[in-house]
Design a protein around this motif. Structure first.
Motif, PDB file in Angstrom:
ATOM      1  N   PHE A  25       0.834  -1.204   0.000  1.00 54.56           N
ATOM      2  CA  PHE A  25       0.000   0.000   0.000  1.00 54.56           C
ATOM      3  C   PHE A  25       0.870   1.256   0.000  1.00 54.56           C
ATOM      4  CE2 PHE A  25      -3.252  -2.849   1.914  1.00 54.56           C
ATOM      5  CZ  PHE A  25      -4.239  -2.651   0.964  1.00 54.56           C
ATOM      6  N   CYS A  26       1.750   1.345   1.000  1.00 55.17           N
ATOM      7  CA  CYS A  26       2.484   2.599   1.148  1.00 55.17           C
ATOM      8  C   CYS A  26       3.668   2.692   0.195  1.00 55.17           C
ATOM      9  CB  CYS A  26       2.932   2.819   2.591  1.00 55.17           C
ATOM     10  SG  CYS A  26       4.230   1.711   3.185  1.00 55.17           S
ATOM     11  N   TYR A  27       4.188   1.552  -0.223  1.00 53.94           N
ATOM     12  CA  TYR A  27       5.335   1.556  -1.122  1.00 53.94           C
ATOM     13  C   TYR A  27       4.945   2.109  -2.482  1.00 53.94           C
ATOM     14  CZ  TYR A  27       8.904  -0.107  -4.336  1.00 53.94           C
ATOM     15  OH  TYR A  27       9.861  -0.167  -5.307  1.00 53.94           O
ATOM     16  N   HIS A  28       5.787   2.982  -3.012  1.00 51.75           N
ATOM     17  CA  HIS A  28       5.612   3.432  -4.394  1.00 51.75           C
ATOM     18  C   HIS A  28       7.002   3.607  -4.997  1.00 51.75           C
ATOM     19  CE1 HIS A  28       4.700   5.880  -7.898  1.00 51.75           C
ATOM     20  NE2 HIS A  28       3.485   5.397  -7.820  1.00 51.75           N
ATOM     21  N   SER A  66       5.286   1.710   6.399  1.00 54.34           N
ATOM     22  CA  SER A  66       4.304   1.880   7.470  1.00 54.34           C
ATOM     23  C   SER A  66       3.064   1.018   7.325  1.00 54.34           C
ATOM     24  CB  SER A  66       3.893   3.358   7.544  1.00 54.34           C
ATOM     25  OG  SER A  66       3.389   3.782   6.298  1.00 54.34           O
ATOM     26  N   CYS A  67       2.760   0.536   6.114  1.00 52.17           N
ATOM     27  CA  CYS A  67       1.483  -0.179   5.975  1.00 52.17           C
ATOM     28  C   CYS A  67       1.587  -1.642   6.382  1.00 52.17           C
ATOM     29  CB  CYS A  67       0.956  -0.058   4.546  1.00 52.17           C
ATOM     30  SG  CYS A  67       1.795  -1.109   3.336  1.00 52.17           S
ATOM     31  N   ARG A  68       2.762  -2.202   6.371  1.00 52.29           N
ATOM     32  CA  ARG A  68       3.057  -3.587   6.791  1.00 52.29           C
ATOM     33  C   ARG A  68       2.467  -4.648   5.859  1.00 52.29           C
ATOM     34  NH1 ARG A  68       6.974  -1.823   9.388  1.00 52.29           N
ATOM     35  NH2 ARG A  68       7.322  -3.776  10.477  1.00 52.29           N
ATOM     36  N   MET A  69       1.931  -4.238   4.726  1.00 47.15           N
ATOM     37  CA  MET A  69       1.273  -5.210   3.853  1.00 47.15           C
ATOM     38  C   MET A  69       2.286  -6.138   3.200  1.00 47.15           C
ATOM     39  SD  MET A  69      -1.720  -6.078   3.075  1.00 47.15           S
ATOM     40  CE  MET A  69      -2.384  -7.336   1.967  1.00 47.15           C
ATOM     41  N   CYS A  70       3.546  -5.691   3.092  1.00 50.24           N
ATOM     42  CA  CYS A  70       4.525  -6.460   2.325  1.00 50.24           C
ATOM     43  C   CYS A  70       5.362  -7.395   3.203  1.00 50.24           C
ATOM     44  CB  CYS A  70       5.422  -5.499   1.552  1.00 50.24           C
ATOM     45  SG  CYS A  70       6.445  -4.482   2.621  1.00 50.24           S
ATOM     46  N   LEU A  71       4.818  -7.762   4.369  1.00 50.47           N
ATOM     47  CA  LEU A  71       5.599  -8.634   5.255  1.00 50.47           C
ATOM     48  C   LEU A  71       5.937  -9.962   4.571  1.00 50.47           C
ATOM     49  CD1 LEU A  71       3.751  -8.128   8.669  1.00 50.47           C
ATOM     50  CD2 LEU A  71       6.014  -7.286   8.023  1.00 50.47           C
ATOM     51  N   VAL A  89       9.437  -9.619   8.124  1.00 51.34           N
ATOM     52  CA  VAL A  89      10.013  -8.286   7.868  1.00 51.34           C
ATOM     53  C   VAL A  89       9.311  -7.656   6.670  1.00 51.34           C
ATOM     54  CG1 VAL A  89      12.280  -8.909   8.776  1.00 51.34           C
ATOM     55  CG2 VAL A  89      11.808  -9.185   6.324  1.00 51.34           C
ATOM     56  N   THR A  90       9.380  -6.320   6.587  1.00 56.34           N
ATOM     57  CA  THR A  90       8.770  -5.625   5.448  1.00 56.34           C
ATOM     58  C   THR A  90       9.689  -5.742   4.230  1.00 56.34           C
ATOM     59  OG1 THR A  90       9.752  -3.625   6.351  1.00 56.34           O
ATOM     60  CG2 THR A  90       7.418  -3.944   6.740  1.00 56.34           C
ATOM     61  N   ALA A  91       9.128  -6.284   3.157  1.00 55.02           N
ATOM     62  CA  ALA A  91       9.930  -6.517   1.946  1.00 55.02           C
ATOM     63  C   ALA A  91      10.353  -5.206   1.289  1.00 55.02           C
ATOM     64  CB  ALA A  91       9.138  -7.372   0.961  1.00 55.02           C
ATOM     65  N   CYS A  92       9.558  -4.137   1.493  1.00 57.33           N
ATOM     66  CA  CYS A  92       9.872  -2.879   0.808  1.00 57.33           C
ATOM     67  C   CYS A  92      11.106  -2.219   1.393  1.00 57.33           C
ATOM     68  CB  CYS A  92       8.684  -1.922   0.875  1.00 57.33           C
ATOM     69  SG  CYS A  92       8.358  -1.256   2.519  1.00 57.33           S
ATOM     70  N   SER A  93      11.377  -2.471   2.685  1.00 58.24           N
ATOM     71  CA  SER A  93      12.442  -1.726   3.348  1.00 58.24           C
ATOM     72  C   SER A  93      13.554  -2.620   3.891  1.00 58.24           C
ATOM     73  CB  SER A  93      11.846  -0.889   4.499  1.00 58.24           C
ATOM     74  OG  SER A  93      11.252  -1.744   5.445  1.00 58.24           O
TER      75      SER A  93
END
Lengths: 174, 651
Positions: B39-42, B50-55, B65-69
């Motif tokens: 969601f928050c990743y762009h 912050s959205c934690r959707m990419c865990l 862990v968050t894949a985006c960060s």
């Protein structure tokens, strides 16, 4: 209390008195505060606190003033100011009573304390007593669970309160 | 370090992946076709996490862990679909939907909403939440273009990050804390950035919507065709969404050579011009003093006859044609062929108010060679009379990117206030009209020449000095890859062109020059030969009258016939002046207004969305567009009309 009221508070702030509020003295003190940090922006919360203390609350003009003094966006000032429940957007009494209604205090009678306080002051949350002496607001945990139910009047803690003892406490503030 | 040592190898979902060290798990997964919901990743904003959707889970790790960060480390084994990961997604979806109103049937985002899609793919299907959702007055206008429905917001902060990082206008913030958080502008301020529309497109849910599209159409009802934004000289790539013969909205279509995937609001919300019933739908010919609707056949025959008569009676020099810097290169080319080949006149230009030739000379002299990507690599940028924030907005974002991410020094010289001055190491003001002296002084300063007394007095009157320019040049640190951006409309005569050329030459071989046109095809109209003295490809030819000269000549009746393309983009007062003395005024127009109504023959034109054409942006990039709508009634693309007239003139 809520930042959503800021627009409303902002409108009332068109009164001429605000000129004297953002005084040279305040500018100087904010300027001095910025010197304590490597980044001017870091003085944001001290600056907001100073204004809250002088004016009793924050408003649109305070947001613009601080943004200008610290060279940061108004949105950032507004976002930060609204984050903290000790910073408010409506006129307050000379003394502000914050009553904790978090878990420990609630279990030990915060609600009946609030009920008593409202009756005693004759005002609801966020309202100022007719003599301008007090206003009160609920607040989340103030870190005094050991003295629950606890309140904050201005900067002072008062704990282990009962409807009777709160009246004695109030008398200390004129 | 060799290229090889910068690469690392790991395993994601059993597939081996080799990426550059420092690549986030999300991007590494993407590179081997594994999609992780976000969601928050762009990709064009900083990472928020912050959205934690990419865990995702890493083998041996204590928790997801968050894949985006999270950087992919060498040798790790990552799973994106374990029961733990799926459970995490379910919980996050349940959490996000607690306060979401689920008003998808009346939400503009419905059908292209990440929240909808992810709820469908990963949501729990049912909610355990039985308490009251938070309610807000809806929507609240953040500006007259952007609306906010706070209860739909999932606080991903994409919009806030866009304003902080890309437009640098910083109008948006998150207010309050925790469950009370909401997006807002500062008290009594509006979200009036000229790039605000990008936040609507970035919003992964229906929280930010635009007034122009709200409740207008469902995403799946619209046809989507690629196009080029026709509203300034940048030529950003767009997707044009149409329904039932109407343009519903523009969306960005990423073109790294131009727009980086962003649009300005002038472009995004400027489409509402093709205006249905008021459009001209039939050719008009003046008969006994009044314009009368006639057939195309008659209109064209009349035009041919009258043009032929004007030439035979008064000679070719009494005929002139005005193309348009807002018309396609094909149309401008046909116009100049009609005038030069069919009518044998040299009177061709692309504007009634400005001489189009000097900018063409500049292009012929090798100026105007910059590309938008040169800005990304520039050592420094010198801007002369340019205000891209107002006239080439996407270039404004490009320049900000250079300043923010690379600290590229900018030196601006302008006669009016412009936003870029705030980003400049040095910004100087000059008095409008003193450009020639300014260019001489600049060149002398670059060459470190001492001889400048003769023109400095002129500049001193405008508050500018050699010392100030020296200081600016020093702060900007001109280097081998300096980009010089010159407002093309400053090039009013040949002298200025040669002065710019000398200035750029003094900077060294690596410098590139951009001529900033504010029109969609200012560059292309010139390379198509719709200017005095140049054929297509900027081949020199005898020079006829310029546009302003034609207006004066027509007013004095020495020019008898004037043929005008794209009437709406020409100055009405100039048309009126030309009308006073001209015997024949032919124009192509979208609307019947005072100016087009004063014509003797008025051809109903097709709008830019109704025809094919090539537009060359201010950086010399030629881009073709295809029609997305049909012209109303009998309106026709100008090119077919001119071709037919030329054909008939041969007979």
């Amino acid at each position: 209390m809520s930042a959503q009221h800021a627009g409303r508070a902002g409108q009332t702030a068109e009164r001429p008195e605000r000129k004297s509020v953002f005084s040279n003295d305040l500018v100087e003190r904010i300027e001095k505060a910025t010197l304590r940090y490597p980044d001017r922006k870091a003085a944001l919360i001290p600056a907001l606190n100073m204004i809250q203390r002088e004016l009793g609350y924050l408003n649109r003009d305070a947001v613009r003033f601080v943004a200008k003094q610290l060279s940061i966006p108004e949105s950032e000032v507004y976002g930060t100011a609204s984050f903290y429940s000790l910073l408010g957007w409506q006129p307050t009494g000379r003394h502000v009573i914050h009553v904790c209604h978090n878990l420990s205090c609630s279990l030990l009678g915060a609600e009946s304390l609030i009920e008593h306080l409202e009756k005693k002051l004759g005002v609801g949350e966020g309202e100022v007593t007719p003599d301008g002496r007090f206003s009160y607001a609920r607040i989340e945990c103030i870190g005094r669970c050991d003295g629950a139910p606890a309140i904050l009047i201005d900067d002072d803690y008062h704990g282990n309160l009962t409807p009777e003892s709160i009246e004695q406490v109030l008398e200390q503030y004129t | 370090m060799t290229e090889q040592s910068k690469l690392i190898t790991a395993v994601i979902d059993g597939k081996q992946v080799t990426v550059a060290a420092g690549t986030m798990i999300l991007k590494a997964a993407e590179s081997i076709g594994i999609t992780i919901p976000v969601f928050c990743y762009h990709p064009r904003l900083t990472i928020s996490g912050s959205c934690r959707m990419c865990l995702v889970e890493i083998e041996g790790g204590s928790k997801p862990v968050t894949a985006c960060s999270t950087e992919l480390a060498a040798g790790v084994v990552v799973y994106t679909n374990t029961p733990t990961v799926l459970e995490a997604r379910r919980e996050i979806m349940e959490n996000l939907l607690i306060n979401h109103p689920l008003d998808c049937p009346v939400c503009d985002k419905g059908g292209e909403c990440l929240l909808q899609d992810h709820a469908y793919d990963w949501g729990p299907g049912a909610s355990r939440f039985t308490e009251r959702k938070r309610l807000f007055r809806k929507p609240i206008p953040l500006s007259d273009r952007i609306l906010l429905d706070r209860e739909r917001c999932i606080l991903c902060t994409r919009c806030v990050r866009f304003c902080d990082e890309i437009s640098d206008h910083r109008e948006l913030a998150i207010l309050e804390m925790g469950g009370n958080s909401e997006i807002a502008v500062a008290p009594d301020r509006a979200f009036d950035s000229q790039f605000s529309g990008n936040t609507v497109e970035l919003c992964p849910v229906g929280a930010l919507t635009s007034t122009s599209f709200r409740f207008k159409a469902r995403p799946w009802e619209m046809a989507r065709l690629p196009g080029i934004c026709p509203f300034c000289g940048c030529g950003c790539s767009i997707d044009i969404h149409t329904r039932s013969g109407n343009i519903m909205r523009f969306m960005a279509r990423e073109n790294p050579a131009v727009d980086d995937g962003w649009l300005c609001d002038r472009g995004r919300y400027g489409f509402d011009l093709s205006g249905g019933s008021e459009r001209l739908t039939k050719p008009l010919v003046r008969k006994q003093g009044r314009l009368v609707a006639v057939s195309w056949k008659e209109a064209i025959a009349t035009a041919v006859e009258k043009l032929r008569r004007a030439v035979s009676q008064y000679g070719p020099g009494a005929v002139g044609g005005i193309g348009s810097a807002w018309s396609s290169s094909e149309e401008n080319d046909l116009l100049q062929r009609l005038i030069r080949e069919s009518l044998e006149s040299h009177n061709v230009d692309c504007s009634l108010t400005d001489d189009g030739r000097p900018a063409a000379l500049a292009l012929a002299e090798g100026l105007g060679t910059f590309t938008f990507n040169d800005i990304d690599r520039a050592d420094s940028i010198l801007m002369i009379g340019a205000d891209p924030s107002r006239y080439q907005p996407i270039l404004d974002l490009r320049l900000k990117k250079a300043v923010i991410t690379r600290r590229t020094p900018i030196f601006t010289l302008a006669s009016t206030d412009g936003e870029m001055a705030r980003y400049a190491r040095e910004s100087l003001r000059y008095r409008a009209g003193s450009e020639e002296s300014l260019l001489r002084l600049l060149t002398a300063a670059v060459k470190k020449e001492k001889r400048y007394d003769s023109f400095e007095s002129d500049l001193r009157a405008g508050g500018l000095s050699r010392e100030a320019i020296d200081r600016g040049l020093e702060r900007a640190g001109l280097g081998p890859r300096t980009v010089v951006l010159v407002n093309a409309s400053l090039l009013t005569d040949d002298v200025r062109v040669y002065l710019v050329k000398e200035l750029v030459a003094a900077m060294g071989a690596g410098a590139s020059t951009g001529l900033l046109f504010d029109s969609a095809n200012g560059f292309g109209a010139r390379t198509a030969g719709a200017v005095p003295g140049y054929l297509p490809g900027l081949r020199p030819i005898d020079r006829g009258m310029s546009g302003p000269e034609m207006v004066v000549a027509a007013e004095r009746s020495t020019l008898k016939a004037l043929y005008i393309l794209n009437r709406e983009h020409h100055d009405s007062a100039a048309v009126a002046r030309a009308r006073r003395g001209a015997e024949l005024l032919i124009c192509h127009a979208l609307f019947l207004d005072e100016a087009s109504g004063s014509g003797d023959i008025v051809f109903p034109a097709a709008s830019v969305f109704e025809k094919q054409g090539t537009f060359t942006n201010t950086a010399g990039l030629a881009q073709s567009t295809a029609p997305v709508l049909n012209p109303p009634g009998e309106a026709r693309p100008e090119s077919t009309v001119i071709e037919e007239i030329m054909e008939r003139l041969k007979q």
